[in-house]
Design a protein around this motif. Sequence first.
Motif: not given
Length: 455
Positions: A66, A297-298, A300-302, A304-305, A310-311
């Motif tokens: 991101e 938040e950033y 966790r998104e990475q 999750a990928k 899903s986050p």
Amino acid sequence: MTPPDRQLHLNAFLMSTGHHEASWRLPESDPLAITKVEHYQHLARTAERGKLDSIFFADSPVLFGEVGRRPAGKLEPTVLLTALAAATQRIGLIATASTTYNDPFNLARRFASVDWVSGGRAGWNVVTTAGPDAARNFGVDDQPAHAVRYERAAEFIEVAQKLWDSWDDDAVRADKAEGVWADDTKIRVIDHEGEHFRVRGPLNVPRSPQGHPLIVQAGSSENGKNLAAQYAEAVFTAHQTLDGAQAFYSDVKARTAAAGRDPESIKILPGIVPVIGSTEAEAIKLERELDELIKPEYAREQLAKTLRLSPDDLPLDRQLPADLPSEDEIEGAKSRYTLIVELARREQLTVRQLIGRLGGGRGHRTFSGTPDQVADAIQEWFFAGAADGFNIMPPVLPSGLEVFVDHVVPILQQRGLFRTEYTATTLRGHYGLDRPGNRYAGAEAKELTSIGSAF
């Protein structure tokens, strides 16, 4: 303990403002350094001042992560290496390039060119590139299967090496009196026809100073280790524990021997993120300062990928879910997936804690301490049969590299574990490797019937 007969190999893995994802937020960091050639030239000269074997740049044909999280995007590394070659004299220069989203002729030409520009200091980190986002940049709906990517990679390297050998070392005569620039009996078409490629050749660049640029490989899956055993001369790898590093080391060395190669011809270089302070407390304080700057938040998104979730499946203050995908279900970055899951399970980390552990090196070992303690950590794995050297990943740049060069390298030199001066002029020489012979030497050349026009 008496030092072993061999010496360490040290590579500096350079990434924008540093490997820690929050490094760009420190007051002294330049968040725009990612596109500044002067920044990388300073880093290259610093690593050369420390007599390191090489510097290395990762790469991927996709915008990674991101853009809100950390400096994103990067200069094309083989282009960058030419600027760094002009700014340095001895240090090796390694760039990453994908075998999935390139063609052998163009890439073989590019690395041969860098080898000429640098006087024999070029290396190629071979990757197969995971992820559907990269595939879509090349008109493909999804990434090829893991096994297919590695089959293509093996043939790709084979074609590149054939092209590098398509000129004899003495093909160029430059005989002004006779009016003969090159001997066309010493330049050959390769006529390669395989499962993935048809390439006639010859290369349009003479055989380079190293013969073949150094081949580096960074995959640690079963397919990755087999590819390394067949072709690699250095392996970049990630391990959190000594036991895991030892097992990987002995496994790759055994596979290399089984492939008919000398195990000493392949150098295993685990990554280490050294957070260095004048005291241990100072080093821990720096690590905590960096971790506190992570935006969860950033991150966790990475994560999750990476985990194919899903986050929302990853509450920050809970451990990873019990029902994660198995490694067999993962088509990309299999070894890194396994490393992250095992780390979280072994240390019973919450998602928030795991994010902090991954923030410094994305699964590579992070070690905080004084210069002596960092040197001890390097020496322990080196003596224990876990490494031939290390891929040094400074958490903050340029300061982390400067501290390593000025304070850790002298300790390793005093212990007799690392060179005090360069004794070679090529990257192969730094790694103690011979220049490869030409597979076609002495063979009769096919007639070169297709001559391109310059107009």
